[in-house]
Motif scaffolding. Structure first.
Motif, PDB file in Angstrom:
ATOM      1  N   VAL A  59      36.809  67.820  60.739  1.00 51.84           N
ATOM      2  CA  VAL A  59      37.469  66.953  60.257  1.00 51.84           C
ATOM      3  C   VAL A  59      38.136  67.626  58.947  1.00 51.84           C
ATOM      4  N   GLY A  60      39.517  67.134  58.982  1.00 46.96           N
ATOM      5  CA  GLY A  60      40.287  67.911  57.720  1.00 46.96           C
ATOM      6  C   GLY A  60      41.226  66.766  57.404  1.00 46.96           C
ATOM      7  N   ASN A  61      42.045  67.048  56.197  1.00 39.49           N
ATOM      8  CA  ASN A  61      43.200  66.272  55.726  1.00 39.49           C
ATOM      9  C   ASN A  61      44.359  66.741  55.724  1.00 39.49           C
ATOM     10  N   GLY A  62      44.640  68.170  56.413  1.00 37.88           N
ATOM     11  CA  GLY A  62      45.781  68.690  56.259  1.00 37.88           C
ATOM     12  C   GLY A  62      46.910  68.505  57.157  1.00 37.88           C
ATOM     13  N   PRO A  63      47.802  69.345  57.220  1.00 33.44           N
ATOM     14  CA  PRO A  63      49.133  68.971  58.101  1.00 33.44           C
ATOM     15  C   PRO A  63      48.856  69.237  59.540  1.00 33.44           C
TER      16      PRO A  63
ATOM     17  N   ASN B  48      49.462  84.480  50.857  1.00 30.91           N
ATOM     18  CA  ASN B  48      48.763  83.574  51.795  1.00 30.91           C
ATOM     19  C   ASN B  48      49.869  82.932  52.924  1.00 30.91           C
ATOM     20  N   LEU B  49      49.398  82.746  53.829  1.00 35.32           N
ATOM     21  CA  LEU B  49      50.198  82.041  54.948  1.00 35.32           C
ATOM     22  C   LEU B  49      50.214  80.716  54.841  1.00 35.32           C
ATOM     23  N   GLU B  50      51.629  80.083  54.601  1.00 36.85           N
ATOM     24  CA  GLU B  50      51.888  78.630  54.649  1.00 36.85           C
ATOM     25  C   GLU B  50      52.567  78.094  56.124  1.00 36.85           C
ATOM     26  N   LEU B  51      51.955  77.044  56.836  1.00 34.59           N
ATOM     27  CA  LEU B  51      52.533  76.717  57.963  1.00 34.59           C
ATOM     28  C   LEU B  51      53.034  75.428  58.024  1.00 34.59           C
ATOM     29  N   LYS B  52      52.972  74.746  56.910  1.00 31.24           N
ATOM     30  CA  LYS B  52      53.429  73.280  56.737  1.00 31.24           C
ATOM     31  C   LYS B  52      54.692  73.156  57.098  1.00 31.24           C
ATOM     32  N   TRP B  53      55.672  73.820  56.734  1.00 31.51           N
ATOM     33  CA  TRP B  53      57.074  73.710  56.881  1.00 31.51           C
ATOM     34  C   TRP B  53      57.854  74.426  58.207  1.00 31.51           C
ATOM     35  N   ALA B  54      56.834  75.166  58.706  1.00 37.96           N
ATOM     36  CA  ALA B  54      57.320  76.057  59.665  1.00 37.96           C
ATOM     37  C   ALA B  54      58.010  75.575  60.745  1.00 37.96           C
ATOM     38  N   ASP B  55      58.916  76.104  61.576  1.00 37.26           N
ATOM     39  CA  ASP B  55      59.704  75.340  62.596  1.00 37.26           C
ATOM     40  C   ASP B  55      59.992  76.260  63.903  1.00 37.26           C
TER      41      ASP B  55
ATOM     42  N   ASP C  61      61.031  79.480  58.322  1.00 30.44           N
ATOM     43  CA  ASP C  61      60.237  78.555  57.351  1.00 30.44           C
ATOM     44  C   ASP C  61      58.861  78.693  57.400  1.00 30.44           C
ATOM     45  N   VAL C  62      58.511  79.797  58.031  1.00 30.59           N
ATOM     46  CA  VAL C  62      56.867  80.090  57.835  1.00 30.59           C
ATOM     47  C   VAL C  62      56.719  81.027  56.482  1.00 30.59           C
ATOM     48  N   PHE C  63      56.063  80.578  55.519  1.00 29.77           N
ATOM     49  CA  PHE C  63      56.054  81.267  54.089  1.00 29.77           C
ATOM     50  C   PHE C  63      54.840  82.032  53.941  1.00 29.77           C
ATOM     51  N   ILE C  64      55.186  83.267  53.450  1.00 30.02           N
ATOM     52  CA  ILE C  64      54.104  84.138  52.879  1.00 30.02           C
ATOM     53  C   ILE C  64      54.391  84.106  51.376  1.00 30.02           C
ATOM     54  N   ASP C  65      53.482  83.701  50.458  1.00 26.05           N
ATOM     55  CA  ASP C  65      53.730  83.839  49.143  1.00 26.05           C
ATOM     56  C   ASP C  65      53.632  85.325  48.517  1.00 26.05           C
ATOM     57  N   GLY C  66      53.743  85.479  47.284  1.00 26.46           N
ATOM     58  CA  GLY C  66      53.409  87.042  46.761  1.00 26.46           C
ATOM     59  C   GLY C  66      51.926  87.145  46.643  1.00 26.46           C
TER      60      GLY C  66
ATOM     61  N   LEU D  20      56.175  71.397  63.514  1.00 27.63           N
ATOM     62  CA  LEU D  20      55.735  72.100  64.814  1.00 27.63           C
ATOM     63  C   LEU D  20      54.799  70.845  65.228  1.00 27.63           C
ATOM     64  N   ASP D  21      54.534  70.909  66.572  1.00 29.78           N
ATOM     65  CA  ASP D  21      53.719  70.120  67.307  1.00 29.78           C
ATOM     66  C   ASP D  21      52.290  70.938  67.518  1.00 29.78           C
ATOM     67  N   ARG D  22      52.269  72.203  67.555  1.00 27.36           N
ATOM     68  CA  ARG D  22      51.101  72.933  67.749  1.00 27.36           C
ATOM     69  C   ARG D  22      51.160  74.360  67.189  1.00 27.36           C
ATOM     70  N   VAL D  23      50.195  74.937  67.036  1.00 27.80           N
ATOM     71  CA  VAL D  23      50.216  76.516  66.720  1.00 27.80           C
ATOM     72  C   VAL D  23      48.752  76.934  67.600  1.00 27.80           C
ATOM     73  N   ASP D  24      49.349  77.651  68.537  1.00 26.25           N
ATOM     74  CA  ASP D  24      48.530  78.436  69.367  1.00 26.25           C
ATOM     75  C   ASP D  24      48.250  79.679  68.727  1.00 26.25           C
ATOM     76  N   PHE D  25      47.024  80.006  68.538  1.00 31.28           N
ATOM     77  CA  PHE D  25      46.195  81.234  68.171  1.00 31.28           C
ATOM     78  C   PHE D  25      45.570  81.975  69.150  1.00 31.28           C
ATOM     79  N   SER D  26      46.173  83.003  69.691  1.00 28.34           N
ATOM     80  CA  SER D  26      45.196  83.814  70.649  1.00 28.34           C
ATOM     81  C   SER D  26      44.304  84.516  69.694  1.00 28.34           C
ATOM     82  N   ILE D  27      43.279  84.973  70.127  1.00 27.62           N
ATOM     83  CA  ILE D  27      42.124  85.765  69.426  1.00 27.62           C
ATOM     84  C   ILE D  27      41.834  87.138  70.073  1.00 27.62           C
ATOM     85  N   ILE D  28      43.003  88.097  69.831  1.00 23.30           N
ATOM     86  CA  ILE D  28      42.820  89.447  70.328  1.00 23.30           C
ATOM     87  C   ILE D  28      42.559  90.472  69.359  1.00 23.30           C
ATOM     88  N   GLU D  29      41.594  91.383  69.184  1.00 27.52           N
ATOM     89  CA  GLU D  29      41.415  92.108  68.373  1.00 27.52           C
ATOM     90  C   GLU D  29      42.506  93.516  68.294  1.00 27.52           C
TER      91      GLU D  29
END
Length: 551
Positions: free
Chosen positions: A218-222, A535-542, A527-532, A250-259
């Motif tokens: 349970v979270g409270n984020g985007p 950090n990865l920010e996906l809130k505004w990604a499109d 609009d995927v932001f990576i700050d100085g 975004l409707d979804r973010v699909d993360f594969s887990i591939i090393e």
């Protein structure tokens, strides 16, 4: 290392990387097939960002995160009182207003209406609970020291104060009062940091393993965790209960887990991933020159340092001269130019350039002559006839391996000693590092916020969660504590500069290079932001439609 010797060595490294990549193709191809089958379930109008985590998510609980993979997912699924904006500055988030006292010791946050992903209201009590949970010594959070800015936070963590004496108190559901030990100009940046996120007390008290599965998290984020097939796939879905849901595209973010990094890039080139490389993974070293030349690769300098930690409580690295010898003998520029190839800078100090408090390097790169003399003196001081074999540990990754192999070769040539390499799974690697089960261990540090203290405080004393070296220095600790009380910015930086000088003079770590992030992405991703700070920010990604060109 001479040019001729290096070319042969580099050929061997590339061959090893390619062979390692081939060895993992079977499991990776299984994931490709699965992903292709699932692709047909996507609605034509659905916006789905496809990325790769490279590693199984170690934790989705803000109290225990210590790696970039966990932090990225936690930042997407939680929200703090503030959140870093597109301009890299903190903006109000769960808090809609904040009042700061004239002495800058009291912050009063007024919360907006917001909701947990299970429908419960987010309250000021949830923040108070979360912060005291991190500080509670029984929680054993590695990030507790990040809460020491709170009045009596450190004392509570050390068992010298009660929870009620900690400087955070919910006056009611919408009002949180925070009292600090000292004025902290960057405190609103801290409240955007994941350690300061709220958690839902009812969820935690009902299920100690709440953060390990999609159906209990349970979270409270985007976003919220919709699916978690461990070591295979993680799916985030837009959180319709999020207070600022209209800003989430975004409707979804699909993360594969591939090393394997080569497999990740292969999937990107097949249009089965929208992103490859940093900040959640790395690009294959051998592919970077061509990607850079083609203009497809983006490279960004970040406030982060790649380093090796020495276990100062074990022979031979309990001797400062031997630690210095091993650090001075590293040819950092060669590693950057011929192995990393990502425009990194040699780290001849701990603090990255954007946070530097001293001019000039603390030592000379590739100073083998001085290193040999220091090693000779250190061996004599320890009463040894010769240096025993040394083990260098690193976590599974081709990019970490090739750096380790290069440094192994450099130390062998400089000192004529045997250096063993030890490759470990990420979770085992972290556990062994925290327990001191290593001699030399790969590490890295990324800034939590834009201030030198975020680097220097991790070595304040040997009990700080991320120190792991066993090193501490009373003068160093005193300088950091003095800097926290110093209100003159220039004098404060001078104190921090003196502290870094001590750290580099005693060298419990060997800084190697300052990180850059390099990645390739689909042109449709915006609009995927990576700050100085990296950090990865996906809130505004499109995901935007590609414009078709016709003749």
């Amino acid at each position: 290392m001479y040019k001729g010797t290096f070319l042969g060595f580099c050929f061997l490294l590339c061959a090893c990387v390619l062979f390692a990549g081939c060895g993992e193709q079977a499991s990776s191809h299984t994931q490709v097939d699965t992903k292709t089958e699932e692709k047909s379930d996507q609605r034509p109008d659905e916006k789905v960002l496809r990325m790769n985590l490279r590693l199984e998510l170690p934790t989705a609980d803000p109290a225990f995160a210590e790696d970039s993979t966990s932090v990225a997912v936690i930042r997407a699924t939680f929200d703090g009182l503030t959140r870093m904006g597109k301009d890299g500055k903190p903006q109000l988030s769960v808090a809609e207003k904040v009042d700061v006292s004239k002495d800058q010791l009291t912050y009063t946050f007024h919360l907006r209406d917001s909701t947990w992903s299970n429908g419960d209201p987010v309250t000021a009590h949830d923040f108070e609970y979360a912060w005291k949970r991190v500080l509670n010594p029984q929680t054993t959070s590695i990030n507790a020291y990040q809460m020491f800015y709170l009045k009596n936070g450190e004392k509570f963590n050390n068992g010298e104060a009660t929870a009620d004496e900690v400087g955070v108190k919910a006056l009611d559901d919408k009002t949180l009062v925070v009292k600090l030990e000292n004025p902290t100009p960057y405190f609103l940046e801290l409240t955007a940091y994941f350690t300061y996120y709220p958690v839902n007390p009812k969820v935690i008290e009902a299920n100690a393993k709440w953060s390990t599965e999609a159906n209990t998290h349970v979270g409270n984020g985007p976003f919220k965790i919709e699916k978690w097939d461990h070591k295979i796939k993680l799916v985030l879905a837009k959180n319709d209960t999020y207070w600022d849901k209209n800003a989430v595209n975004l409707d979804r973010v699909d993360f594969s887990i591939i090393e394997d990094e080569n497999t990740e890039l292969f999937l990107f080139e097949k249009d089965e991933l929208d992103w490859a490389g940093s900040p959640l993974s790395t690009l294959p070293i051998e592919a970077m020159p061509s990607l850079n030349k083609s203009g497809k690769m983006t490279t960004q300098t970040i406030a982060a340092t790649y380093l090796y930690k020495f276990n100062t409580e074990q022979v031979p690295f309990n001797n400062v001269k031997i630690r210095k010898a091993f650090s001075y003998a590293i040819n950092r520029q060669l590693i950057i130019d011929h192995i990393k190839q990502g425009n990194q800078e040699p780290a001849l100090g701990f603090l990255p350039p954007s946070m530097s408090v001293n001019t000039g390097p603390y030592f000379q790169d590739n100073n083998v002559e001085v290193a040999r003399q220091l090693l000779k003196e250190g061996i004599a001081e320890l009463g040894l006839s010769k240096l025993p074999s040394v083990t260098l540990s690193f976590n599974s990754s081709p990019s970490h391996r090739v750096v380790a192999e290069a440094i192994q070769d450099q130390w062998n040539k400089a000192f004529g000693i045997e250096v063993k390499l030890e490759n470990k799974d990420w979770k085992v690697f972290l556990e062994d590092q925290h327990l001191g089960n290593y001699q030399i261990s790969r590490s890295g540090w990324m800034a939590d916020f834009n201030d030198p203290i975020t680097f220097l405080e991790i070595f304040r004393d040997k009990e700080v969660g991320n120190n792991d070296t066993g090193w501490e220095n009373a003068r160093y600790e005193a300088l950091l504590r003095q800097s926290a009380k110093e209100r003159d910015p220039q004098k404060r930086m001078q104190l921090l500069g003196q502290a870094e000088h001590i750290l580099m003079d005693e060298m419990p770590i060997a800084p190697i290079f300052f990180y850059t992030n390099s990645w390739v992405k689909n042109e449709r991703v915006k609009d995927v932001f990576i700050d100085g700070l990296g950090n990865l920010e996906l809130k505004w990604a499109d995901i935007v439609p590609q414009i078709q060109e016709y003749n």
